[in-house]
Design an enzyme around this catalytic site. Structure first.
Site, PDB file in Angstrom:
ATOM      1  CG  ASP A  59      -2.093   1.325   1.060  1.00 50.65           C
ATOM      2  OD1 ASP A  59      -2.712   1.042   0.208  1.00 50.65           O
ATOM      3  OD2 ASP A  59      -1.196   1.759   2.307  1.00 50.65           O
ATOM      4  CD  GLU A 130      -3.481  -2.241  -0.941  1.00 55.93           C
ATOM      5  OE1 GLU A 130      -3.934  -0.967  -1.433  1.00 55.93           O
ATOM      6  OE2 GLU A 130      -3.092  -2.872  -0.102  1.00 55.93           O
TER       7      GLU A 130
END
Length: 245
Positions: A59, A130
């Site tokens: 992220d 991610e």
């Protein structure tokens, strides 16, 4: 079809990982990183063996790389413009969309309960995208992960920038509202004035229980676009461009 952990041999895992590498266009030196990126908590022996830690790192990497890409690609954009584009590109909705397009569902390592589901939740697809970013970064470094992110996100970047450039602020606000609140904006007509042949309309955008600064327009369409632009500015911490009076 996603993978149920207990039924797979090492050879079958190797085949799954190899197919995944071919799909994403990157070959891992450390296959364990790829396997970890694909492993949901339900399919891990313990939480530390799942992709949750990689998701955390991915992220942050995604956000940093997207900021750099936007900074160089759109030198004429102000900070607020870049912030709005970034919010769309790093959203869970966008991550899930890319993951789905890559066919990551085929390679997920899930527990028995999850693997029997007919559909995979979008949140899980976003997580694995991610996680994959973090795995590529740890395996190959910044350049490889930058190339991967740029390849996957460039079409989405162009769509978001086109919406921004065309003044389609309603579309951009809808994407952000769906990501942040799981809902779509509504528009309220608060006032109108002028003769029938030349009316002006005052409209505000609302997301959930929050109403944003309204704006006037020469027709309802213009007023809604201006109201959406006001809302986008408020969400970015900036002064709305259109007055309410």
């Amino acid at each position: 079809m996603s993978t149920e952990v207990p039924a797979e041999s090492d050879q079958e895992y190797a085949a799954i990982l190899s197919a995944c590498e071919e799909r994403i266009g990157y070959k891992f030196t450390d296959k364990g990183l790829l396997r970890a990126a694909l492993t949901h908590a339900s399919g891990a022996m313990h939480r530390l063996a799942s992709n949750e830690r990689l998701e955390f790192l991915g992220d942050a990497i995604l956000g940093a790389v997207v900021c750099e890409l936007l900074y160089h690609r759109y030198p004429e954009y102000l900070e607020g413009d870049l912030t709005r584009l970034k919010s769309v590109l790093v959203s869970r909705q966008t991550c899930a969309k890319i993951s789905k397009e890559l066919g990551m569902r085929d390679f997920l390592i899930l527990g028995k309960g999850m693997s029997t589901h007919a559909s995979i939740p979008p949140s899980l697809l976003a997580d694995v995208f991610e996680s994959l970013i973090a795995a590529i970064y740890l395996d190959g470094g910044v350049q490889f992960v930058r190339e991967f992110i740029a390849k996957q996100l460039t079409p989405e970047m162009e769509l978001a920038a086109a919406a921004e450039a065309s003044g389609n602020y309603k579309s951009l606000l809808q994407q952000i509202a769906q990501r942040e609140h799981g809902t779509t904006p509504t528009y309220q007509l608060l006032d109108e004035k002028g003769p029938d042949h030349s009316k002006c309309f005052k409209i505000s955008a609302q997301i959930g229980g929050r109403r944003y600064q309204p704006a006037w327009g020469r027709n309802k369409k213009e007023a809604e676009q201006r109201a959406a632009q006001n809302a986008l500015h408020e969400l970015a911490g900036r002064e709305p461009p259109y007055p309410s009076e």
